[in-house]
Write a protein that holds these residues in place. Structure first.
Motif, short mmCIF file in Angstrom:
data_model
loop_
_atom_site.label_atom_id
_atom_site.label_comp_id
_atom_site.label_asym_id
_atom_site.label_seq_id
_atom_site.Cartn_x
_atom_site.Cartn_y
_atom_site.Cartn_z
N TYR A 259 61.18 20.89 72.86
CA TYR A 259 62.15 19.80 72.68
C TYR A 259 61.49 18.45 72.97
CZ TYR A 259 66.41 17.04 73.47
OH TYR A 259 67.38 16.08 73.42
N LYS A 260 60.67 18.42 74.03
CA LYS A 260 59.95 17.19 74.39
C LYS A 260 59.04 16.75 73.24
CE LYS A 260 56.63 15.51 77.91
NZ LYS A 260 57.24 14.35 78.55
N CYS A 261 58.30 17.70 72.67
CA CYS A 261 57.42 17.38 71.55
C CYS A 261 58.21 16.87 70.36
CB CYS A 261 56.60 18.61 71.13
SG CYS A 261 55.34 19.05 72.34
N MET A 262 59.37 17.50 70.15
CA MET A 262 60.21 17.11 69.02
C MET A 262 60.68 15.66 69.21
SD MET A 262 61.65 17.74 66.22
CE MET A 262 61.38 19.50 65.98
N ILE A 263 61.18 15.35 70.42
CA ILE A 263 61.69 14.00 70.68
C ILE A 263 60.56 12.97 70.65
CG2 ILE A 263 62.66 12.52 72.50
CD1 ILE A 263 64.81 14.20 71.36
N GLU A 264 59.45 13.29 71.29
CA GLU A 264 58.41 12.27 71.45
C GLU A 264 57.49 12.14 70.24
OE1 GLU A 264 56.43 12.21 75.22
OE2 GLU A 264 58.26 12.73 76.32
N LEU A 265 57.21 13.27 69.58
CA LEU A 265 56.25 13.23 68.47
C LEU A 265 56.88 13.62 67.14
CD1 LEU A 265 53.24 15.02 70.22
CD2 LEU A 265 53.69 12.57 70.11
N GLY A 266 58.14 14.00 67.18
CA GLY A 266 58.81 14.44 65.95
C GLY A 266 58.37 15.83 65.54
N GLY A 267 57.85 16.61 66.47
CA GLY A 267 57.39 17.98 66.16
C GLY A 267 56.09 18.23 66.89
N ASP A 268 55.25 19.13 66.38
CA ASP A 268 53.99 19.37 67.09
C ASP A 268 52.91 18.37 66.65
OD1 ASP A 268 53.37 20.29 64.61
OD2 ASP A 268 53.08 22.38 65.20
N GLY A 269 53.27 17.51 65.70
CA GLY A 269 52.33 16.46 65.31
C GLY A 269 51.23 16.92 64.38
N GLU A 270 51.25 18.22 64.04
CA GLU A 270 50.18 18.77 63.20
C GLU A 270 50.20 18.20 61.78
OE1 GLU A 270 47.69 21.06 63.97
OE2 GLU A 270 48.27 20.93 66.09
N GLU A 271 51.38 17.91 61.32
CA GLU A 271 51.51 17.42 59.95
C GLU A 271 52.66 16.42 59.89
OE1 GLU A 271 49.33 19.09 57.44
OE2 GLU A 271 49.73 17.11 56.61
N LEU A 272 52.36 15.15 59.59
CA LEU A 272 53.42 14.16 59.43
C LEU A 272 53.63 14.00 57.92
CD1 LEU A 272 52.20 11.45 61.97
CD2 LEU A 272 53.92 13.21 62.36
N PRO A 273 54.80 13.54 57.48
CA PRO A 273 55.00 13.33 56.03
C PRO A 273 53.90 12.42 55.48
CG PRO A 273 57.04 12.98 57.25
CD PRO A 273 55.97 13.15 58.26
N PRO A 274 53.32 12.76 54.32
CA PRO A 274 52.22 11.96 53.78
C PRO A 274 52.66 10.56 53.37
CG PRO A 274 52.92 13.60 52.19
CD PRO A 274 53.71 13.87 53.43
N LEU A 275 51.70 9.67 53.21
CA LEU A 275 52.01 8.33 52.70
C LEU A 275 52.31 8.44 51.21
CD1 LEU A 275 49.26 6.13 54.41
CD2 LEU A 275 51.64 6.46 55.10
N LYS A 276 52.83 7.37 50.64
CA LYS A 276 53.21 7.39 49.22
C LYS A 276 52.05 7.77 48.31
CE LYS A 276 57.28 4.57 48.88
NZ LYS A 276 57.76 3.19 48.94
N ASP A 277 50.84 7.35 48.69
CA ASP A 277 49.69 7.65 47.81
C ASP A 277 49.11 9.03 48.08
OD1 ASP A 277 48.34 7.45 50.19
OD2 ASP A 277 46.83 6.06 49.46
N GLY A 278 49.79 9.80 48.90
CA GLY A 278 49.35 11.17 49.15
C GLY A 278 48.44 11.33 50.35
N THR A 279 48.08 10.24 51.01
CA THR A 279 47.24 10.33 52.20
C THR A 279 47.90 11.21 53.26
OG1 THR A 279 46.46 8.10 51.78
CG2 THR A 279 46.08 8.99 54.00
N ARG A 280 47.14 12.19 53.78
CA ARG A 280 47.67 13.06 54.83
C ARG A 280 47.73 12.32 56.16
NH1 ARG A 280 44.27 17.94 55.98
NH2 ARG A 280 45.83 18.18 57.64
N ARG A 281 48.75 12.61 56.91
CA ARG A 281 48.86 12.00 58.23
C ARG A 281 49.11 13.08 59.26
NH1 ARG A 281 53.03 8.29 59.68
NH2 ARG A 281 54.48 9.65 58.55
N ARG A 282 48.48 12.95 60.40
CA ARG A 282 48.84 13.81 61.53
C ARG A 282 48.47 13.12 62.84
NH1 ARG A 282 44.80 16.70 64.05
NH2 ARG A 282 42.82 16.91 62.93
N LEU A 283 48.91 13.72 63.95
CA LEU A 283 48.58 13.15 65.25
C LEU A 283 47.38 13.88 65.82
CD1 LEU A 283 52.14 12.82 66.81
CD2 LEU A 283 50.75 11.01 65.80
N ALA A 284 46.54 13.16 66.53
CA ALA A 284 45.40 13.78 67.20
C ALA A 284 45.38 13.25 68.63
CB ALA A 284 44.12 13.42 66.48
#
Lengths: 419, 371
Positions: free
Chosen positions: A87-112
């Motif tokens: 729940y903490k990860c969900m609130i603070e990082l929006g999930g496990d941070g492994e995969e964030l929605p990509p940018l419009k041009d398809g660039t992958r985003r994630r947290l490290a």
């Protein structure tokens, strides 16, 4: 005692191990990646054991010292359950941070993770140093912990137990008992770190700033000030909850109410309010049970000195509690241990008065009529307050931010990878 | 001769019963002296609706407005012009803030008579050449009260040598425990008696260290261990007196009857010396009132409270009734030592509760008294 890759070493090996750490860090970071899932699973298993009473003996004296009930302790421990950490990860990082929605041009985003965190812990709450490391792990970091003076071995014990749940964690946890005076050693450890996490008062914050390089991020968890703001609609019930909070926290927590600002300009109104609150505080004081005589004595001496100096407009005191009526509008530390100031602060001056304490503001217990609540809360937020509660300023909720920010966000960075 | 002068010329330092009247007169005299010369003190008394003439009976002593030692840390309050203050001392400032206190010749003369009388009563004078080991600083100009009283202490018996444990160097204060240990071992082989003087904590730490290292010597006959200044910041580590005495005997071969403790304060320069039964009897020059921690009302004997110390000794400053940061109990006799004066037991200090906090700045506040 030193904890290094899951093994205990005497302090005499400090220099040798710190030297070795310089070589181990890049190797470990290059070989592996620590996922939140692994950390949550290990903490979850440890939580099950704690819930079954494994740490009761360790916790009992601490609970007693801080007047925390066993039920409250169990609730606090639940923060380490797999469910709550997710729940903490969900609130603070929006999930496990492994995969964030990509940018419009398809660039992958994630947290490290930032990489390496150096935690300079404070000794005011037992177990907090270990908690700080757990948050660092959750964000995927390698953690170096500098123990506070007089830690008594709790941190090493808890972290060793955590490593026992998952041997992989051994590579990510290092504990050194370096005294704060050994600045050369501390600078060396800070040099290894991408982020320096520092707990403690202004002196500790200043010291951490001076020893961390410009290329590492400073994450300060400093000491804060909290207060109550009462408007005409504050009910006796609100004031009673506040008085109870003041008595039970002894005003020593960051979230403890130091004093009450009243929405008025009229000193007569302020005195009447002080008198009303004093009666309630007195009753709650006796219900909770008087505080330590040595602290009451200290406050009596201070109030006598103030009286001779004519510091306060009026002082109401009995049974070791006091309410002082002051003419200024400063948010300041109280005498603590159930001694509250009340000051007049008309709402249009809230921002002006509170801005002087920028960076120190934490919770405001807002006591007012329901219809005004939103408006006043917004005003307090604009002044810099990060949490608005009712009478119990120290109430906690799972998922809430820490001093206006999310630790896991502070301990991670956003990375983008072009496809 | 003034009442105060008479009081300090008393031959029997603990004959409290027959000096009640004289003490009251001396207090009234001292109160009137400061009231007439110190604007600030007059303001405080007027504010409380109290006049020196109100000191008529013993009960009135409790009504005399008390000044907290904290007040003297925030304000310098001299009744006499500074040029008359020939001795200036500073409190050791537990918690950061210090009191600056100054004494005039007349006051020092009274103090000297008191010290002579008390040391005679406790048989602290000796004509034997003695080696002194001081757990404190070498005294310098304008130094701490503790350093000055430690030096004065070395005048009780002719000094052959003096060594000091605390040394100020460029890197700060250093406690030279090993040096002291070597000295004590060396002195034990000689014939001259040794007197140690210092904070109980430092003395205890040294004894403990020597015991851990297996050191056990017998200091020459007539050697004494003298303690003064209380446990201060080491309050949490204080030990029971019996344990301390046992350790001193084991390590240095000094028996209980040769361990003496002093108590006093810069703001209340009266020499309290423990008796054979290790109790601090209140001498004729002073009175102790224990006050309720909440209301400041006197609580009488056998009850713990804030320690209020009274003396008419001081002409240079209105120190006639000070409220200390100590928590103590006043006991009524009889005492096995034969002295029937009440005795004071210090139980602790205000604000000392092993608690750490996170409210911004509260840490600093709890350590000292600042705001």
């Amino acid at each position: 005692m030193i904890l290094y890759r899951g093994k205990l070493y005497p302090d005499s090996m400090q220099d040798e191990l710190i030297e070795r750490l310089g070589g181990d860090i890049p190797r470990i970071l290059g070989e592996n990646r620590l996922t939140a899932r692994r950390v949550i699973a290990a903490c979850g298993r440890m939580f099950e054991k704690a819930a079954a009473g494994k740490y009761d003996e360790l916790a009992r004296p601490i609970l007693q010292d801080f007047g925390i009930s066993y039920a409250r302790y169990q609730d606090m421990v639940r923060a380490f359950s797999a469910e709550m950490l997710e729940y903490k990860c969900m609130i603070e990082l929006g999930g496990d941070g492994e995969e964030l929605p990509p940018l419009k041009d398809g660039t992958r985003r994630r947290l490290a993770p930032l990489g390496v965190l150096f935690h300079i812990a404070a000794g005011n709450v037992d177990g907090l140093p270990a908690y700080s490391v757990a948050e660092g792990l959750l964000a995927g970091n390698l953690n170096i912990l500098k123990l506070p003076a007089g830690d008594g071995g709790i941190s090493v014990r808890l972290l060793s137990d955590l490593i026992e749940e998952d041997a992989l964690l051994a590579d990510y946890i290092y504990v050194f008992d370096v005294p704060s005076t050994e600045t050369e050693t501390l600078t060396r450890l800070a040099d290894y770190a991408d982020g320096v996490v520092v707990w403690g008062g202004d002196a500790a914050q200043r010291a951490a700033r001076s020893l961390s390089g410009v290329n590492s991020k400073l994450i300060p968890w400093g000491h804060k000030l909290s207060f109550a703001y009462a408007a005409a609609g504050a009910s006796d019930g609100d004031l009673r909850t506040l008085a109870r909070h003041i008595c039970t926290t002894e005003q020593v927590l960051c979230s403890s109410c130091q004093g009450i600002f009243l929405d008025t300009e009229d000193m007569g109104e302020l005195q009447a309010f002080a008198e009303r609150f004093f009666e309630i505080l007195r009753e709650e004081n006796l219900l909770v049970g008087k505080t330590d005589p040595a602290m009451r004595g200290r406050n009596t001496v201070n109030l006598l000195c103030d009286q001779i100096e004519g510091t306060h407009v009026r002082v109401y005191s009995a049974d070791g509690v006091s309410v002082t009526v002051d003419a200024d509008r400063e948010l300041q530390l109280s005498l603590t241990f159930r001694n509250v100031w009340v000051k007049a602060l008309p709402r249009r001056e809230i921002v002006m008065a509170l801005k002087k304490q920028k960076g120190y503001l934490q919770t405001c217990g807002l006591l007012c009529a329901e219809k005004e609540r939103e408006e006043l809360a917004d005003l307090l937020v604009r002044a810099g307050v990060v949490r608005v509660t009712r009478g119990d300023l120290s109430r906690t909720a799972f998922g809430e931010a820490h001093d206006g920010t999310y630790p896991l966000r502070e301990y991670t960075r956003v990375v983008e990878i072009e496809r | 001769m003034s009442a105060t002068g008479k009081l300090f010329s008393q031959k029997k330092p603990y004959d409290v019963a027959s000096t009640e009247e004289l003490f009251l007169r001396a207090m009234r005299e001292n109160c009137a002296f400061h009231y007439a010369r110190s604007e600030a003190y007059k303001g405080i008394l007027d504010g409380a609706g109290f006049s020196p003439d109100d000191l008529k009976t013993e009960e009135d002593l409790a009504r005399l407005p008390v000044l907290p030692t904290l007040y003297f840390k925030r304000h310098t309050l001299f009744t006499l012009p500074e040029k008359k203050l020939i001795a200036k001392v500073t409190s050791s400032g537990t918690g950061g803030k210090k009191s600056h206190v100054g004494f005039d010749l007349k006051t020092l003369w009274r103090e000297l008579k008191m010290v002579l009388g008390i040391c005679k009563y406790h048989r602290l004078w000796s004509a034997k050449p003695t080696r002194y080991v001081i757990f404190g600083y070498r005294p310098r100009k304008n130094s701490l009260g503790a350093a000055k009283s430690a030096f004065a202490f070395t005048l009780l018996a002719p000094a052959v040598s003096r060594v000091y444990a605390l040394q100020t160097s460029e890197s700060g204060i250093r406690v030279d425990m090993d040096g002291l240990k070597e000295r004590l071992i060396k002195y034990a082989k000689g014939r001259l008696p040794v007197r140690t003087m210092g904070f109980p904590a430092y003395t205890y730490f040294l004894l403990r260290q020597m015991k851990e290292e297996g050191v056990s010597v017998k200091l020459p006959k007539g050697s004494m261990i003298c303690l003064g200044g209380g446990w201060k910041q080491f309050y949490a580590e204080r030990v029971e007196k019996e344990d301390f005495y046992r350790l001193a005997y084991e390590v240095l071969g000094v028996d209980e009857s040769h361990i003496v403790e002093f108590f006093g304060a810069v703001e209340h320069p009266i020499l309290y010396t423990d008796c054979r039964a290790h109790r601090f009897h209140v001498p004729v020059y002073a009175r102790v009132i224990i006050r309720d921690v909440d209301t400041l009302e006197p609580v009488g004997y056998e009850q713990a409270g804030l320690v209020n110390l009274l003396t008419p000794a001081i002409a240079s400053m209105p120190l006639l009734s000070v409220l200390t940061d100590d928590i103590g109990v006043l006991h009524k006799g009889p005492c096995p030592c034969g002295c029937d004066a009440p005795y004071l037991e210090i139980r602790g200090r205000v604000g000392v509760k092993d608690i750490v906090t996170c409210a911004q700045g509260a840490e600093e506040l709890l350590k000292g008294e600042g705001r």
